[in-house]
Design a protein around this motif. Structure first.
Motif, PDB file in Angstrom:
ATOM      1  N   ASN A 211     -18.761  -2.058  -7.795  1.00 39.38           N
ATOM      2  CA  ASN A 211     -18.044  -2.122  -9.065  1.00 39.38           C
ATOM      3  C   ASN A 211     -17.611  -0.737  -9.542  1.00 39.38           C
ATOM      4  OD1 ASN A 211     -18.330  -4.937  -9.370  1.00 39.38           O
ATOM      5  ND2 ASN A 211     -20.437  -4.685 -10.101  1.00 39.38           N
ATOM      6  N   TYR A 212     -18.014   0.306  -8.784  1.00 37.10           N
ATOM      7  CA  TYR A 212     -17.667   1.665  -9.173  1.00 37.10           C
ATOM      8  C   TYR A 212     -16.212   1.959  -8.836  1.00 37.10           C
ATOM      9  CZ  TYR A 212     -22.765   2.117  -9.121  1.00 37.10           C
ATOM     10  OH  TYR A 212     -24.098   1.937  -9.324  1.00 37.10           O
ATOM     11  N   TYR A 213     -15.692   2.983  -9.513  1.00 35.42           N
ATOM     12  CA  TYR A 213     -14.345   3.426  -9.195  1.00 35.42           C
ATOM     13  C   TYR A 213     -14.321   4.082  -7.825  1.00 35.42           C
ATOM     14  CZ  TYR A 213     -12.903   2.736 -14.063  1.00 35.42           C
ATOM     15  OH  TYR A 213     -12.602   2.199 -15.279  1.00 35.42           O
ATOM     16  N   ALA A 214     -13.219   3.899  -7.107  1.00 39.40           N
ATOM     17  CA  ALA A 214     -12.994   4.617  -5.855  1.00 39.40           C
ATOM     18  C   ALA A 214     -12.323   5.944  -6.185  1.00 39.40           C
ATOM     19  CB  ALA A 214     -12.115   3.797  -4.911  1.00 39.40           C
ATOM     20  N   ILE A 215     -12.681   6.976  -5.443  1.00 39.26           N
ATOM     21  CA  ILE A 215     -12.130   8.307  -5.676  1.00 39.26           C
ATOM     22  C   ILE A 215     -11.367   8.745  -4.435  1.00 39.26           C
ATOM     23  CG2 ILE A 215     -12.659  10.721  -6.189  1.00 39.26           C
ATOM     24  CD1 ILE A 215     -15.263   9.717  -7.481  1.00 39.26           C
TER      25      ILE A 215
ATOM     26  N   GLY B  55     -11.469   5.859  -0.059  1.00 34.31           N
ATOM     27  CA  GLY B  55     -11.790   5.454  -1.424  1.00 34.31           C
ATOM     28  C   GLY B  55     -12.901   4.425  -1.459  1.00 34.31           C
ATOM     29  N   GLU B  56     -12.866   3.455  -0.542  1.00 40.77           N
ATOM     30  CA  GLU B  56     -13.914   2.438  -0.476  1.00 40.77           C
ATOM     31  C   GLU B  56     -15.262   3.079  -0.155  1.00 40.77           C
ATOM     32  OE1 GLU B  56     -15.277  -1.458  -0.874  1.00 40.77           O
ATOM     33  OE2 GLU B  56     -13.280  -0.636  -1.263  1.00 40.77           O
TER      34      GLU B  56
ATOM     35  N   ALA C  47     -16.789   4.633  -3.200  1.00 42.09           N
ATOM     36  CA  ALA C  47     -17.370   3.633  -4.101  1.00 42.09           C
ATOM     37  C   ALA C  47     -18.750   3.203  -3.615  1.00 42.09           C
ATOM     38  CB  ALA C  47     -16.435   2.427  -4.206  1.00 42.09           C
TER      39      ALA C  47
ATOM     40  N   ASN D 242     -21.401   5.860  -4.170  1.00 44.10           N
ATOM     41  CA  ASN D 242     -21.865   5.978  -5.547  1.00 44.10           C
ATOM     42  C   ASN D 242     -23.139   5.182  -5.796  1.00 44.10           C
ATOM     43  OD1 ASN D 242     -20.400   7.719  -7.237  1.00 44.10           O
ATOM     44  ND2 ASN D 242     -18.630   6.359  -7.181  1.00 44.10           N
TER      45      ASN D 242
END
Length: 239
Positions: A9-13, A33-34, A37, A40
């Motif tokens: 549920n975290y943001y991807a960076i 990005g996945e 996440a 995290n």
């Protein structure tokens, strides 16, 4: 049986260094990005190639290609744990390289079972340029140690994470890319700073390590005379 990995549920960076990396094929940047996440949650990503293949609707070989590209270009690192006495993979850990999400130093990866895929990739590609292959074989922990040595000597300690990514990419280009070379460049740069201290301020570390150490600084006391035009392309920096 489909692997059960809870969707994060975290943001991807996805930093600019990944978004604009022309060396990355397909959806490598989205895969990165996945991974951020998932990192995290525990500080590392444990998902398998099958999980990612199902997520993006591609073959596992495609995921392996994307992961390899991310690793070769310095965006991630991978560690593999084999079942005792075999070459069967028991666990794999993917970590974001320095400059992305901080690495979790307490990740449960026993030293006596750990193998960095960089060295595996080097062996597989042993027909490529020998200097490039040898440079890629340098363990990440050694690169971190070497970087810390020169980072401590650099006068403007801003942008350390980005600086390390640039340093690592440069080191992996050739075995001729050494700390001895950088220290020689840094000594000259420090002399330039001292001679022009009335007007010149040292570049941020992230900038200097991004190829600006190749600038030709005029070591005279004539003020602001220096031929230090920045390279225009990545190829100019790391060619």
């Amino acid at each position: 049986m489909t692997e059960k990995v809870e969707r994060p549920n975290y943001y991807a960076i996805i930093p600019a260094s990944v978004r604009y990396d022309n060396n990355l094929p397909g959806k490598s940047s989205l895969l990165y990005g996945e991974i951020t996440a998932l990192c995290n949650q525990k500080g590392y990503c444990w998902a398998s190639d099958s999980y990612f293949a199902d997520l993006y609707g591609v073959a596992k070989s495609t995921i392996q290609t994307w992961l390899k590209a991310l690793e070769i270009n310095g965006h991630i690192s991978r560690d593999v744990i084999y079942k005792e006495g075999t070459r069967e993979i028991e666990h794999r850990y993917i970590r974001i390289s320095v400059g992305g999400i901080p690495k979790n130093q307490s990740t449960p990866t026993p030293k006596n079972q750990r193998e960095n895929n960089t060295s595996i990739n080097t062996t597989v590609n042993n027909t490529s340029n020998k200097k490039h292959s040898a440079a890629n074989a340098t363990p990440l922990v050694q690169l971190e140690k070497d970087f810390e040595e020169i980072w401590q000597a650099y006068p403007n300690k801003k942008g350390k994470g980005q600086a390390f990514n640039h340093y690592k990419a440069w080191r992996k280009k050739s075995v001729d890319h050494t700390n001895e070379y950088l220290f020689n460049k840094l000594d000259r740069y420090k002399q330039y700073i001292k001679l022009n201290s009335n007007w010149y301020h040292p570049l941020n570390g992230a900038t200097w390590f991004n190829g600006r150490f190749t600038d030709d600084y005029e070591l005279t006391s004539s003020g602001n005379s220096s031929n230090n035009t920045a390279p225009q392309t990545r190829e100019d920096w790391f060619g």
